[in-house]
Design a protein around this motif. Structure first.
Motif, PDB file in Angstrom:
ATOM      1  N   LYS A 145       0.645  -1.661   0.025  1.00  0.00           N
ATOM      2  CA  LYS A 145       0.095   0.184  -0.102  1.00  0.00           C
ATOM      3  C   LYS A 145       0.507   1.375   0.021  1.00  0.00           C
ATOM      4  CE  LYS A 145      -3.645  -1.973   1.864  1.00  0.00           C
ATOM      5  NZ  LYS A 145      -4.646  -2.433   0.967  1.00  0.00           N
ATOM      6  N   VAL A 146       2.056   1.023  -0.258  1.00  0.00           N
ATOM      7  CA  VAL A 146       2.571   2.178  -0.811  1.00  0.00           C
ATOM      8  C   VAL A 146       2.230   2.937  -1.622  1.00  0.00           C
ATOM      9  CG1 VAL A 146       5.056   3.000  -1.537  1.00  0.00           C
ATOM     10  CG2 VAL A 146       4.858   1.069   0.172  1.00  0.00           C
ATOM     11  N   VAL A 147       1.767   2.491  -2.908  1.00  0.00           N
ATOM     12  CA  VAL A 147       1.029   3.091  -3.581  1.00  0.00           C
ATOM     13  C   VAL A 147       0.050   2.273  -3.993  1.00  0.00           C
ATOM     14  CG1 VAL A 147       0.798   3.601  -6.500  1.00  0.00           C
ATOM     15  CG2 VAL A 147       3.859   3.472  -5.104  1.00  0.00           C
ATOM     16  N   PRO A 148      -1.260   3.768  -4.034  1.00  0.00           N
ATOM     17  CA  PRO A 148      -2.544   2.885  -4.087  1.00  0.00           C
ATOM     18  C   PRO A 148      -2.898   1.768  -5.485  1.00  0.00           C
ATOM     19  CG  PRO A 148      -2.941   4.576  -4.501  1.00  0.00           C
ATOM     20  CD  PRO A 148      -1.556   4.474  -4.658  1.00  0.00           C
ATOM     21  N   ALA A 149      -3.111   0.495  -5.244  1.00  0.00           N
ATOM     22  CA  ALA A 149      -3.748  -0.145  -7.054  1.00  0.00           C
ATOM     23  C   ALA A 149      -4.448   0.281  -7.753  1.00  0.00           C
ATOM     24  CB  ALA A 149      -4.115  -1.679  -6.498  1.00  0.00           C
ATOM     25  N   GLU A 150      -5.232   1.187  -7.511  1.00  0.00           N
ATOM     26  CA  GLU A 150      -6.009   2.310  -7.861  1.00  0.00           C
ATOM     27  C   GLU A 150      -5.571   3.451  -8.924  1.00  0.00           C
ATOM     28  OE1 GLU A 150      -6.329   2.142  -4.840  1.00  0.00           O
ATOM     29  OE2 GLU A 150      -8.577   1.059  -4.534  1.00  0.00           O
ATOM     30  N   ALA A 151      -3.769   3.673  -9.034  1.00  0.00           N
ATOM     31  CA  ALA A 151      -3.508   4.331  -9.916  1.00  0.00           C
ATOM     32  C   ALA A 151      -2.865   3.565 -10.834  1.00  0.00           C
ATOM     33  CB  ALA A 151      -2.231   4.909  -8.125  1.00  0.00           C
ATOM     34  N   SER A 152      -3.067   2.441 -10.626  1.00  0.00           N
ATOM     35  CA  SER A 152      -2.747   1.470 -11.694  1.00  0.00           C
ATOM     36  C   SER A 152      -3.566   2.253 -13.053  1.00  0.00           C
ATOM     37  CB  SER A 152      -2.892  -0.058 -11.397  1.00  0.00           C
ATOM     38  OG  SER A 152      -4.351  -0.633 -11.862  1.00  0.00           O
ATOM     39  N   LYS A 153      -5.129   2.859 -12.969  1.00  0.00           N
ATOM     40  CA  LYS A 153      -5.388   3.023 -14.662  1.00  0.00           C
ATOM     41  C   LYS A 153      -4.552   4.493 -14.881  1.00  0.00           C
ATOM     42  CE  LYS A 153     -10.143   4.260 -15.678  1.00  0.00           C
ATOM     43  NZ  LYS A 153      -9.844   5.884 -16.833  1.00  0.00           N
ATOM     44  N   ALA A 154      -4.229   5.068 -14.036  1.00  0.00           N
ATOM     45  CA  ALA A 154      -3.250   6.542 -14.790  1.00  0.00           C
ATOM     46  C   ALA A 154      -2.415   5.925 -14.744  1.00  0.00           C
ATOM     47  CB  ALA A 154      -3.272   7.342 -13.533  1.00  0.00           C
ATOM     48  N   PHE A 155      -1.870   4.922 -14.663  1.00  0.00           N
ATOM     49  CA  PHE A 155      -0.386   4.555 -15.281  1.00  0.00           C
ATOM     50  C   PHE A 155      -1.015   4.021 -16.716  1.00  0.00           C
ATOM     51  CE2 PHE A 155       1.365   4.837 -10.739  1.00  0.00           C
ATOM     52  CZ  PHE A 155       2.390   5.764 -11.059  1.00  0.00           C
ATOM     53  N   SER A 156      -1.861   2.951 -16.633  1.00  0.00           N
ATOM     54  CA  SER A 156      -2.173   2.442 -17.266  1.00  0.00           C
ATOM     55  C   SER A 156      -2.932   3.837 -18.794  1.00  0.00           C
ATOM     56  CB  SER A 156      -2.832   1.108 -17.036  1.00  0.00           C
ATOM     57  OG  SER A 156      -3.087   0.481 -16.633  1.00  0.00           O
ATOM     58  N   ASP A 157      -3.313   4.218 -18.439  1.00  0.00           N
ATOM     59  CA  ASP A 157      -4.448   5.330 -19.616  1.00  0.00           C
ATOM     60  C   ASP A 157      -2.605   6.166 -20.262  1.00  0.00           C
ATOM     61  OD1 ASP A 157      -6.489   4.690 -19.196  1.00  0.00           O
ATOM     62  OD2 ASP A 157      -7.399   6.231 -17.293  1.00  0.00           O
ATOM     63  N   TYR A 158      -1.597   6.502 -19.424  1.00  0.00           N
ATOM     64  CA  TYR A 158      -0.361   6.912 -20.208  1.00  0.00           C
ATOM     65  C   TYR A 158      -0.248   6.393 -20.107  1.00  0.00           C
ATOM     66  CZ  TYR A 158       4.709   8.182 -19.777  1.00  0.00           C
ATOM     67  OH  TYR A 158       5.651   9.013 -20.596  1.00  0.00           O
ATOM     68  N   ALA A 159       0.126   5.086 -20.944  1.00  0.00           N
ATOM     69  CA  ALA A 159       1.032   3.925 -21.199  1.00  0.00           C
ATOM     70  C   ALA A 159      -0.127   4.091 -22.468  1.00  0.00           C
ATOM     71  CB  ALA A 159       1.757   2.274 -21.045  1.00  0.00           C
ATOM     72  N   PHE A 160      -0.782   3.421 -22.521  1.00  0.00           N
ATOM     73  CA  PHE A 160      -1.982   3.113 -23.932  1.00  0.00           C
ATOM     74  C   PHE A 160      -2.111   3.936 -24.674  1.00  0.00           C
ATOM     75  CE2 PHE A 160      -5.930   2.211 -25.528  1.00  0.00           C
ATOM     76  CZ  PHE A 160      -5.892   1.239 -26.116  1.00  0.00           C
ATOM     77  N   LEU A 161      -2.624   5.384 -24.190  1.00  0.00           N
ATOM     78  CA  LEU A 161      -3.127   6.945 -24.507  1.00  0.00           C
ATOM     79  C   LEU A 161      -1.890   8.392 -25.432  1.00  0.00           C
ATOM     80  CD1 LEU A 161      -6.196   7.310 -22.470  1.00  0.00           C
ATOM     81  CD2 LEU A 161      -6.017   6.737 -24.209  1.00  0.00           C
ATOM     82  N   PHE A 162      -0.621   7.142 -24.458  1.00  0.00           N
ATOM     83  CA  PHE A 162       0.496   8.133 -24.402  1.00  0.00           C
ATOM     84  C   PHE A 162       1.508   7.610 -25.569  1.00  0.00           C
ATOM     85  CE2 PHE A 162       3.030  12.249 -23.510  1.00  0.00           C
ATOM     86  CZ  PHE A 162       2.561  12.671 -24.709  1.00  0.00           C
ATOM     87  N   ALA A 163       2.264   7.378 -24.035  1.00  0.00           N
ATOM     88  CA  ALA A 163       3.586   6.854 -24.455  1.00  0.00           C
ATOM     89  C   ALA A 163       3.968   5.475 -25.550  1.00  0.00           C
ATOM     90  CB  ALA A 163       4.324   6.122 -23.051  1.00  0.00           C
ATOM     91  N   VAL A 164       2.829   4.343 -25.292  1.00  0.00           N
ATOM     92  CA  VAL A 164       3.291   3.665 -26.019  1.00  0.00           C
ATOM     93  C   VAL A 164       2.987   4.040 -28.292  1.00  0.00           C
ATOM     94  CG1 VAL A 164       1.988   1.015 -27.114  1.00  0.00           C
ATOM     95  CG2 VAL A 164       2.442   1.631 -25.095  1.00  0.00           C
ATOM     96  N   PRO A 165       1.673   4.752 -28.043  1.00  0.00           N
ATOM     97  CA  PRO A 165       1.241   4.911 -29.352  1.00  0.00           C
ATOM     98  C   PRO A 165       2.403   6.225 -30.078  1.00  0.00           C
ATOM     99  CG  PRO A 165      -0.364   5.803 -28.227  1.00  0.00           C
ATOM    100  CD  PRO A 165       0.336   4.899 -27.003  1.00  0.00           C
ATOM    101  N   CYS A 166       3.095   6.886 -29.253  1.00  0.00           N
ATOM    102  CA  CYS A 166       4.501   7.944 -29.073  1.00  0.00           C
ATOM    103  C   CYS A 166       5.836   6.820 -29.764  1.00  0.00           C
ATOM    104  CB  CYS A 166       4.830   8.430 -28.630  1.00  0.00           C
ATOM    105  SG  CYS A 166       3.677  10.276 -28.201  1.00  0.00           S
ATOM    106  N   TYR A 167       5.547   5.653 -29.521  1.00  0.00           N
ATOM    107  CA  TYR A 167       7.023   4.974 -29.938  1.00  0.00           C
ATOM    108  C   TYR A 167       6.617   3.881 -30.724  1.00  0.00           C
ATOM    109  CZ  TYR A 167       9.858   0.823 -29.430  1.00  0.00           C
ATOM    110  OH  TYR A 167      10.156  -0.413 -30.045  1.00  0.00           O
ATOM    111  N   LEU A 168       5.247   3.656 -31.144  1.00  0.00           N
ATOM    112  CA  LEU A 168       5.047   3.076 -32.121  1.00  0.00           C
ATOM    113  C   LEU A 168       5.006   3.920 -33.496  1.00  0.00           C
ATOM    114  CD1 LEU A 168       1.039   1.547 -31.098  1.00  0.00           C
ATOM    115  CD2 LEU A 168       3.726  -0.167 -31.775  1.00  0.00           C
TER     116      LEU A 168
END
Length: 318
Positions: free
Chosen positions: A27-50
């Motif tokens: 519980k150092v980082v709330p599991a709910e924060a995974s959505k924010a990290f996932s959205d960043y990767a899926f909506l921004f970082a991975v498309p930039c890489y691709l």
């Protein structure tokens, strides 16, 4: 590649993924924060890489017809096998069958395959054509079945099945992943010069896609936990098919029937060995079908695939 060398290649993957699990469990980082990290990767970082890599890549080498044709044939056989098995179990609802087909054949590209390929091979280029095939063919088939399956009174809403289907298809094709791939292909083919500052910016953001996506997946798993004793026979069958049967089927169809050899055969087998995508759970929620099953399969195939990756790496490298 020996077992130790294969495992060594996966140390960064295990570190990013395991760090997410550990921090969520403590519980150092709330599991709910995974959505924010996932959205960043899926909506921004991975498309930039691709976008950057497709634009700068050799499309003739990237879209190997024999390799892509072999993978498509293997996926077709897998779809038929899962559908027949589902019907044999007594399932008649099209949405139920489509959900199981997606669980057994679709692969997690953005959150799992891309970071693993970047870490192991230094590039995720071989995933691009498979990603487009998956989104533009397999996903559209599943969407069509889901939309038409709820076309009756239970489907609700004023829009007819055709309009709902067109909206769903449009939304699928308009995802940042697909738009980035198509933009990269189009600008590459037209030889349009993209400013270096744009490419440098895309590369800078894209480099964060791998660790962030794996960290997000670890956070999610650490938050929801893993309930092995509650695994049903159907879940075991789907997990076994996705993590073992589909990669072996891909190896047999691509290698023996289509004559794919060398690096491409290794790429295709490893892509097939990737876990079921998180989109399965999203689809299940959207169409109100098999929500519990989908959540369990996504989580457990992710863990099983991670455990089996050293074995697959060693196998395809021999």
């Amino acid at each position: 590649m020996g077992g130790a060398a294969a495992l060594e290649k996966l140390v960064p993957v295990l570190l990013a993924f395991g760090g997410g699990v550990l921090l969520a469990r403590r519980k150092v980082v709330p599991a709910e924060a995974s959505k924010a990290f996932s959205d960043y990767a899926f909506l921004f970082a991975v498309p930039c890489y691709l976008f950057g890599n497709i634009y700068a890549g050799d499309l003739a080498a990237l879209f190997d017809r024999r390799a892509i044709g072999g993978y498509a044939a293997a996926a077709g056989v897998a779809v038929a096998a899962v559908a027949v098995a589902a019907v044999a179990r007594g399932l008649r609802e099209p949405r139920e069958v489509a959900l199981r087909v997606m669980a057994g054949v679709q692969v997690n590209t953005a959150y799992f395959a891309v970071p693993v390929f970047i870490t192991v091979f230094g590039t995720a280029a071989p995933i691009f054509p498979i990603l487009l095939f998956q989104v533009c063919v397999l996903s559209l088939v599943v969407i069509a079945v889901m939309e038409l399956g709820r076309a009756g009174p239970a489907g609700g809403g004023r829009a007819g099945p055709g309009r709902r289907l067109s909206r769903a298809v449009g939304a699928s094709l308009a995802t940042p992943l697909v738009l980035a791939c198509n933009a990269g292909i189009l600008l590459n083919l037209l030889s349009v010069r993209v400013p270096a500052v744009v490419l440098d910016g895309a590369a800078f953001v894209g480099d964060s896609a791998s660790p962030v996506a794996l960290f997000a997946l670890g956070l999610h798993l650490g938050g929801v936990g893993l309930h092995l004793r509650a695994t049903t026979r159907e879940e075991l069958a789907l997990i076994g098919f996705k993590c073992l049967v589909f990669p072996l089927l891909t190896w047999a169809v691509c290698g023996l029937l289509f004559g794919v050899r060398g690096d491409w055969l290794a790429y295709l087998v490893l892509i097939a060995a990737m876990p079921t995508p998180q989109n399965l759970f999203i689809f299940a929620q959207r169409y109100d079908v098999g929500v519990g099953l989908s959540a369990s399969v996504v989580i457990k195939t992710s863990l099983v695939s991670l455990v089996l990756l050293p074995l697959w790496l060693q196998t395809v490298a021999t």
